[in-house]
Design a protein around this motif. Structure first.
Motif, PDB file in Angstrom:
ATOM      1  N   LEU A  34      -5.495  13.413  -3.223  1.00 23.52           N
ATOM      2  CA  LEU A  34      -5.482  12.044  -3.720  1.00 23.52           C
ATOM      3  C   LEU A  34      -5.637  11.079  -2.552  1.00 23.52           C
ATOM      4  N   GLN A  35      -6.712  10.302  -2.556  1.00 22.44           N
ATOM      5  CA  GLN A  35      -6.861   9.240  -1.570  1.00 22.44           C
ATOM      6  C   GLN A  35      -5.891   8.120  -1.928  1.00 22.44           C
ATOM      7  N   VAL A  36      -5.066   7.692  -0.948  1.00 25.66           N
ATOM      8  CA  VAL A  36      -4.079   6.646  -1.216  1.00 25.66           C
ATOM      9  C   VAL A  36      -4.433   5.327  -0.554  1.00 25.66           C
ATOM     10  N   ASN A  37      -5.348   5.344   0.399  1.00 29.69           N
ATOM     11  CA  ASN A  37      -5.849   4.114   1.007  1.00 29.69           C
ATOM     12  C   ASN A  37      -7.143   4.438   1.740  1.00 29.69           C
ATOM     13  N   THR A  38      -7.747   3.430   2.320  1.00 28.68           N
ATOM     14  CA  THR A  38      -9.037   3.615   2.984  1.00 28.68           C
ATOM     15  C   THR A  38      -8.899   3.673   4.497  1.00 28.68           C
ATOM     16  N   ARG A  39      -7.663   3.771   4.987  1.00 34.51           N
ATOM     17  CA  ARG A  39      -7.436   3.780   6.431  1.00 34.51           C
ATOM     18  C   ARG A  39      -7.449   5.208   6.975  1.00 34.51           C
ATOM     19  N   ASP A  40      -7.669   5.334   8.248  1.00 30.24           N
ATOM     20  CA  ASP A  40      -7.813   6.637   8.878  1.00 30.24           C
ATOM     21  C   ASP A  40      -6.438   7.166   9.292  1.00 30.24           C
ATOM     22  N   TYR A  41      -5.619   7.544   8.284  1.00 29.34           N
ATOM     23  CA  TYR A  41      -4.310   8.100   8.535  1.00 29.34           C
ATOM     24  C   TYR A  41      -4.353   9.611   8.333  1.00 29.34           C
ATOM     25  N   PRO A  42      -3.478  10.355   9.005  1.00 30.82           N
ATOM     26  CA  PRO A  42      -3.468  11.812   8.817  1.00 30.82           C
ATOM     27  C   PRO A  42      -3.111  12.177   7.386  1.00 30.82           C
ATOM     28  N   ALA A  43      -3.688  13.281   6.926  1.00 32.34           N
ATOM     29  CA  ALA A  43      -3.340  13.776   5.592  1.00 32.34           C
ATOM     30  C   ALA A  43      -1.900  14.281   5.608  1.00 32.34           C
TER      31      ALA A  43
END
Length: 336
Positions: free
Chosen positions: A191-200
């Motif tokens: 599930l994508q929760v935002n469009t930022r480049d954060y670790p899964a």
């Protein structure tokens, strides 16, 4: 993009939760921005923005704290604790999680939110959690509590509509629609929760979905026990004024009956229509009977709720007059 890996057991145990604290934090974010994000917030901001600014001006350290806690891409964790999900708690119960934060932890969390050094006055303060809880308490008492009953019904209407969507189309469709442009079901449990480049991250425990009426949102988690997605209600539900009734439709059906009809693009119950239209229970019931007899709406069940929504004929009639609904529901504000 930031995404979560969600197992089938976690998804099966997911559920919607109402949170007075999340509603208060979302309202604080709106006051902090000082600008409306949908028309329903205009009157509310007009009533409360000056008093909010006066409240912070009276204690500059509180103002500095709020500006630090609401970071450009990340909120300080003690501003947005994850609801327990066991039962709906009161604001006073939920704010205890803010107060339970250690002073040193609070400074560390502010550094993450700021993305750099914490201003010295905040580093020296030993009462940051108490101060933040005090600001949140003011926002709750002065700006949210007086209209909490109405807001609670708006939240119920949103959850009822999304639950009906979930029963018809499944979790993938329901999660796609939480924050269009932000959340998206990617398949394979992702599930994508935002469009930022954060670790899964792998989501275990419970997944909580928390609606708020201001047009903002964020994610939070408490270890591996529970994770939350705070999302904004669909625009038509967040707007106090509601969708405009086309003049011709109001002439044809009467303003009150047309006002009921235009809201039924998403399934709603009678009590929710009462809350959203401001009309009496008897009036809404009579309007629904006429609309049912005319074949413009239909009714069905979602759990114990009886829901009404447009038939094809009702959708065509509203569209022919110019669909008054906003476009897609608004996406979240700053997300973690």
């Amino acid at each position: 993009m930031g995404w979560w890996q969600i197992g089938t057991d976690t998804l099966a145990g997911s559920g919607f939760v109402f949170s007075p604290l999340a509603e208060t934090v979302a309202s604080l974010k709106t006051l902090h921005a000082g600008a409306m994000t949908h028309p329903g917030e205009r009157a509310w901001l007009d009533r409360h923005l000056s008093a909010y600014r006066e409240r912070l001006a009276a204690d500059p350290l509180d103002g500095l704290l709020v500006r630090a806690a609401i970071g450009p891409t990340w909120n300080a964790d003690f501003l947005t604790p994850t609801p327990t999900g066991d039962r709906e708690q009161s604001f006073e119960e939920e704010v205890e999680a803010v107060l339970a934060t250690g002073p040193a932890d609070a400074v560390d969390q502010l550094a993450v939110a700021i993305g750099g050094p914490v201003p010295e006055p905040l580093c020296s303060a030993r009462d940051l959690p108490r101060r933040l809880a005090g600001v949140l308490g003011w926002v709750w008492r002065e700006t949210v509590l007086p209209e909490w009953t109405r807001r609670r019904r708006v939240l119920e209407a949103d959850v009822t509509a999304r639950t009906a969507r979930l029963s018809r189309s499944g979790w993938a469709a329901a999660l796609d629609e939480l924050c269009p442009g932000k959340t998206r079901w990617l398949g394979d449990g992702r599930l994508q929760v935002n469009t930022r480049d954060y670790p899964a991250r792998s989501v275990e425990g419970r997944l909580l979905l928390v609606p708020v009426t201001p047009a903002t949102g964020w994610v939070s988690w408490e270890g591996t026990e529970r994770s939350a997605i705070v999302y904004p209600c669909a625009g038509v539900l967040a707007d106090v004024a509601g969708p405009a009734v086309p003049e011709a439709l109001g002439t044809l059906l009467g303003q009150a009956r047309a006002g009921v009809l235009v809201r039924l693009g998403s399934p709603l119950s009678t009590s929710q229509l009462v809350a959203l239209t401001g009309q009496g229970l008897g009036s809404v019931g009579r309007h629904l009977k006429v609309l049912l007899d005319a074949g413009l709406v239909r009714r069905g069940r979602a759990g114990r709720s009886v829901l009404y929504e447009w038939t094809e004929a009702g959708a065509v009639l509203v569209a022919a007059q110019g669909d008054p609904r906003p476009g897609a529901p608004r996406g979240g504000g700053r997300s973690l």
